[in-house]
Design a protein around this motif. Structure first.
Motif, short mmCIF file in Angstrom:
data_model
loop_
_atom_site.label_atom_id
_atom_site.label_comp_id
_atom_site.label_asym_id
_atom_site.label_seq_id
_atom_site.Cartn_x
_atom_site.Cartn_y
_atom_site.Cartn_z
N GLY A 67 -14.26 -18.41 19.42
CA GLY A 67 -14.28 -19.69 20.12
C GLY A 67 -15.70 -20.20 20.28
O GLY A 67 -16.66 -19.58 19.81
N ILE A 68 -15.85 -21.32 20.99
CA ILE A 68 -17.18 -21.93 21.08
C ILE A 68 -18.19 -21.04 21.80
O ILE A 68 -19.39 -21.26 21.68
N SER A 69 -17.71 -20.03 22.54
CA SER A 69 -18.65 -19.12 23.20
C SER A 69 -19.01 -17.92 22.34
O SER A 69 -19.84 -17.11 22.76
N ALA A 70 -18.37 -17.75 21.22
CA ALA A 70 -18.62 -16.57 20.39
C ALA A 70 -19.98 -16.69 19.69
O ALA A 70 -20.58 -17.76 19.65
N SER A 147 -9.53 -19.79 17.54
CA SER A 147 -9.90 -21.01 18.26
C SER A 147 -10.82 -21.88 17.36
O SER A 147 -10.46 -22.19 16.23
N ARG A 208 -16.91 -25.89 32.59
CA ARG A 208 -16.36 -24.60 32.15
C ARG A 208 -15.16 -24.21 33.00
O ARG A 208 -14.18 -23.64 32.51
N TYR A 215 -7.70 -22.74 28.93
CA TYR A 215 -7.64 -21.52 28.10
C TYR A 215 -6.54 -20.56 28.58
O TYR A 215 -6.07 -19.74 27.82
N HIS A 319 -4.33 -19.76 25.35
CA HIS A 319 -5.31 -19.96 24.27
C HIS A 319 -6.25 -18.77 24.12
O HIS A 319 -6.75 -18.51 23.02
N ASP A 320 -6.51 -18.07 25.20
CA ASP A 320 -7.43 -16.91 25.14
C ASP A 320 -6.73 -15.61 24.73
O ASP A 320 -7.34 -14.54 24.82
N PHE A 322 -6.27 -14.28 22.02
CA PHE A 322 -6.98 -13.50 20.99
C PHE A 322 -8.02 -12.57 21.60
O PHE A 322 -8.39 -11.57 20.99
N LEU A 323 -8.47 -12.89 22.81
CA LEU A 323 -9.46 -12.03 23.47
C LEU A 323 -8.80 -10.93 24.30
O LEU A 323 -9.46 -9.96 24.67
#
Ligand SMILES: N[C@@H](CCO)C(=O)O
Length: 344
Positions: A67-70, A147, A208, A215, A319-320, A322-323
């Motif tokens: 995602g955008i934080s990765a 994401s 955030r 998320y 949405h999260d 995957f984490l």
């Protein structure tokens, strides 16, 4: 491909100690690569690509994008022992075992906050193609994107088809859903309001915190924060506020404001005709994802035709997932990456 002036892509600079190591030994290295890219909406920019590669030199390469934080540090290694953003998905016994697979990841362009221009996910795909050129990796065994990474993977498959054998796209459709775009626009407005108040960091934190609600799911919050509110200094404070405050503070500590704004916009610039994604693709949908509805992923898979395969998870993490649902994601990767031409 809109990469220009490849002559400026100099030899990659490796940060690891230069001790002679057998090519087959798992190891991790980091590097930086200057490259001039013709951005789809912003002309030519000279950028620095920062990457990390973990695994034996002779193993097949899988590109991992989140995602955008990765960022480029997907998982801990001897050389870089801190936990990575995909630590539970990359390791001994996993499908992405760095003893058998080389895992490549990079910092998204714009993530360092120095690129204040519209960034299309297709630009990220062009940057990855430039990186593969520089690292002399002609073809990826697979691109695994979650994401925002799933959007980038779709563009890589469409624009640089010869660069990958297959795509695994988790929680990313062929378009942003208008409701999700509206949600992100309000997050960006929160930043703008903070800037007007000379409180940019507070604006980013609030953005955030709004994002966290998109998320995750009401189901998860119902489980975790089912407590009566407290009165603090005469004001009501609900049970989720500590969690949201912490999520905001953690994000602000590691994210330049410009990076958030431009990567958030980038999700909204995404558009692709699924028919142009001409590689075998496993699409993973999470029922309950509030940003990427299952219906859009069904449309994506229908557009992929015989190249497309759909896997659906139900998860309270939305949405999260995957984490969080790493065992289930690993099982999907095991099937998807089993061998060339296999289907999921
Ligand atoms: N929560 C994840 C997914 C959203 O892109 C992230 O911030 O990277």
């Amino acid at each position: 491909m809109r990469l220009v002036n490849t002559a400026t892509a100099t030899a990659p600079r490796f940060d690891e100690a230069a001790s002679p190591t057998p090519a087959s030994r798992a190891r991790a290295m980091r590097g930086e690569l200057p490259v001039a890219l013709a951005l789809r909406h912003a002309g030519v920019h000279t950028l620095t690509l920062r990457y990390e590669l973990q695994g034996p030199g002779d193993a097949p390469v899988v590109f991992l994008a989140g995602g955008i934080s990765a960022h480029r540090h997907a998982a801990a290694s001897v050389e870089f022992p801190e936990a990575g953003w995909a630590n539970a998905l990359v390791g001994a016994g996993r499908t992405l075992d760095p003893a058998r697979v080389r895992v490549l990841a990079f910092d998204f362009i714009g993530a360092d906050g120095t690129l204040d221009a519209p960034i299309d996910p297709a630009d990220q795909a062009d940057a990855i193609a430039a990186l593969l050129d520089a690292l002399d990796i002609p073809r990826l065994r697979a691109f695994v994107g979650y994401s925002y990474g799933a959007l980038v993977g779709q563009h890589l498959a469409a624009r640089h088809r010869q660069r990958l054998e297959r795509l695994v796209a988790v929680s990313g459709a062929h378009r942003p859903h208008p409701f999700a775009s509206a949600w992100r626009a309000l997050q960006r407005h929160a930043v703008a309001l903070g800037q007007l108040q000379c409180a940019e960091q507070q604006g980013l934190s609030l953005a955030r915190q709004f994002a966290m609600l998109s998320y995750r799911t009401p189901e998860e919050f119902g489980e975790r924060f089912d407590a009566a509110p407290e009165l603090v200094n005469g004001r009501v404070r609900v049970a989720a506020e500590d969690y949201l405050d912490a999520a905001g503070a953690q994000y602000v500590a590691r994210t330049p404001v410009t990076a958030f704004l431009r990567l958030s916009e980038s999700i909204d610039l995404h558009r692709i005709d699924p028919a142009t994604i001409a590689v075998p693709t496993t699409v993973v949908a999470v029922e309950g994802d509030r940003l990427v509805p299952l219906a859009d992923l069904v449309t994506l898979v229908e557009g992929l035709g015989p190249n497309g395969h759909l896997r659906v998870l139900r998860s309270p993490y939305g949405h999260d997932a995957f984490l969080k649902e790493t065992d289930r994601i690993d099982a999907i990767l095991a099937t998807a990456l089993r061998s060339t031409g296999d289907t999921a």
